[in-house]
Design a protein around this motif. Structure first.
Motif, PDB file in Angstrom:
ATOM      1  N   ASP A  45       0.864  -1.169   0.000  1.00  0.00           N
ATOM      2  CA  ASP A  45       0.000   0.000   0.000  1.00  0.00           C
ATOM      3  C   ASP A  45       0.911   1.233   0.000  1.00  0.00           C
ATOM      4  N   ALA A  46       0.394   2.396   0.273  1.00  0.00           N
ATOM      5  CA  ALA A  46       1.136   3.646   0.080  1.00  0.00           C
ATOM      6  C   ALA A  46       2.466   3.712   0.833  1.00  0.00           C
ATOM      7  N   ARG A  47       2.472   3.383   2.117  1.00  0.00           N
ATOM      8  CA  ARG A  47       3.714   3.517   2.886  1.00  0.00           C
ATOM      9  C   ARG A  47       4.800   2.552   2.409  1.00  0.00           C
ATOM     10  N   PRO A  48       4.508   1.253   2.266  1.00  0.00           N
ATOM     11  CA  PRO A  48       5.549   0.349   1.762  1.00  0.00           C
ATOM     12  C   PRO A  48       6.020   0.711   0.360  1.00  0.00           C
ATOM     13  N   ILE A  49       5.127   1.222  -0.483  1.00  0.00           N
ATOM     14  CA  ILE A  49       5.546   1.628  -1.825  1.00  0.00           C
ATOM     15  C   ILE A  49       6.533   2.776  -1.738  1.00  0.00           C
ATOM     16  N   ALA A  50       6.260   3.757  -0.884  1.00  0.00           N
ATOM     17  CA  ALA A  50       7.191   4.890  -0.722  1.00  0.00           C
ATOM     18  C   ALA A  50       8.554   4.399  -0.259  1.00  0.00           C
ATOM     19  N   LEU A  51       8.567   3.452   0.669  1.00  0.00           N
ATOM     20  CA  LEU A  51       9.833   2.905   1.167  1.00  0.00           C
ATOM     21  C   LEU A  51      10.542   2.078   0.098  1.00  0.00           C
ATOM     22  N   SER A  77       0.462   2.252  -9.391  1.00  0.00           N
ATOM     23  CA  SER A  77      -0.448   1.687 -10.391  1.00  0.00           C
ATOM     24  C   SER A  77      -0.552   0.164 -10.280  1.00  0.00           C
ATOM     25  N   LEU A  78       0.373  -0.436  -9.529  1.00  0.00           N
ATOM     26  CA  LEU A  78       0.327  -1.883  -9.316  1.00  0.00           C
ATOM     27  C   LEU A  78      -0.459  -2.162  -8.042  1.00  0.00           C
ATOM     28  N   SER A  79      -1.275  -3.165  -8.049  1.00  0.00           N
ATOM     29  CA  SER A  79      -1.946  -3.562  -6.812  1.00  0.00           C
ATOM     30  C   SER A  79      -1.464  -4.966  -6.483  1.00  0.00           C
ATOM     31  N   MET A  80      -0.560  -5.020  -5.515  1.00  0.00           N
ATOM     32  CA  MET A  80       0.037  -6.308  -5.161  1.00  0.00           C
ATOM     33  C   MET A  80      -0.123  -6.540  -3.671  1.00  0.00           C
ATOM     34  N   GLY A  81      -0.449  -7.764  -3.329  1.00  0.00           N
ATOM     35  CA  GLY A  81      -0.632  -8.112  -1.939  1.00  0.00           C
ATOM     36  C   GLY A  81       0.321  -9.215  -1.516  1.00  0.00           C
ATOM     37  N   GLU A  82       0.229  -9.577  -0.250  1.00  0.00           N
ATOM     38  CA  GLU A  82       1.071 -10.640   0.286  1.00  0.00           C
ATOM     39  C   GLU A  82       0.877 -11.917  -0.533  1.00  0.00           C
ATOM     40  N   GLY A  83       1.968 -12.536  -0.922  1.00  0.00           N
ATOM     41  CA  GLY A  83       1.935 -13.772  -1.679  1.00  0.00           C
ATOM     42  C   GLY A  83       1.980 -13.583  -3.184  1.00  0.00           C
ATOM     43  N   ASP A  84       1.779 -12.346  -3.652  1.00  0.00           N
ATOM     44  CA  ASP A  84       1.849 -12.087  -5.089  1.00  0.00           C
ATOM     45  C   ASP A  84       3.293 -12.213  -5.575  1.00  0.00           C
ATOM     46  N   GLU A  85       3.430 -12.670  -6.801  1.00  0.00           N
ATOM     47  CA  GLU A  85       4.761 -12.842  -7.382  1.00  0.00           C
ATOM     48  C   GLU A  85       4.959 -11.885  -8.545  1.00  0.00           C
TER      49      GLU A  85
END
Length: 85
Positions: free
Chosen positions: A15-21, A52-60
């Motif tokens: 989400d936003a915070r991890p993407i910024a990091l 623009s990417l929507s990725m969650g836990e477990g996505d490759e």
């Protein structure tokens, strides 16, 4: 050029915070760093591209780096995404 498949292990995904990091991590390297998901290739140093990417836990996806510090770039991005937080 190095390509490495990676699985997201961040509990809340990207989400936003991890993407910024993640963008900060990728920006530390002089190499070009990209994230490939299906048929999409996004600059990992671009916060708008990464959003623009929507990725969650477990996505490759695949981390691609090209440049003089490409090995360190791939390792850094992989380490960031593999940490359980």
């Amino acid at each position: 050029m190095i390509k490495k498949p990676v699985t997201i292990k961040l509990r809340d995904g990207l989400d936003a915070r991890p993407i910024a990091l993640l963008v900060q991590e990728a920006s530390q390297y002089s190499s070009h760093v990209y994230i490939e998901v299906a048929d999409k290739k996004v600059n990992a140093k671009s916060i708008m591209g990464m959003m623009s990417l929507s990725m969650g836990e477990g996505d490759e996806f695949t981390v691609v780096a090209d440049g003089e510090d490409e090995e360190a770039a791939v390792a850094g991005v992989e380490r960031f995404l593999s940490e359980q937080k």
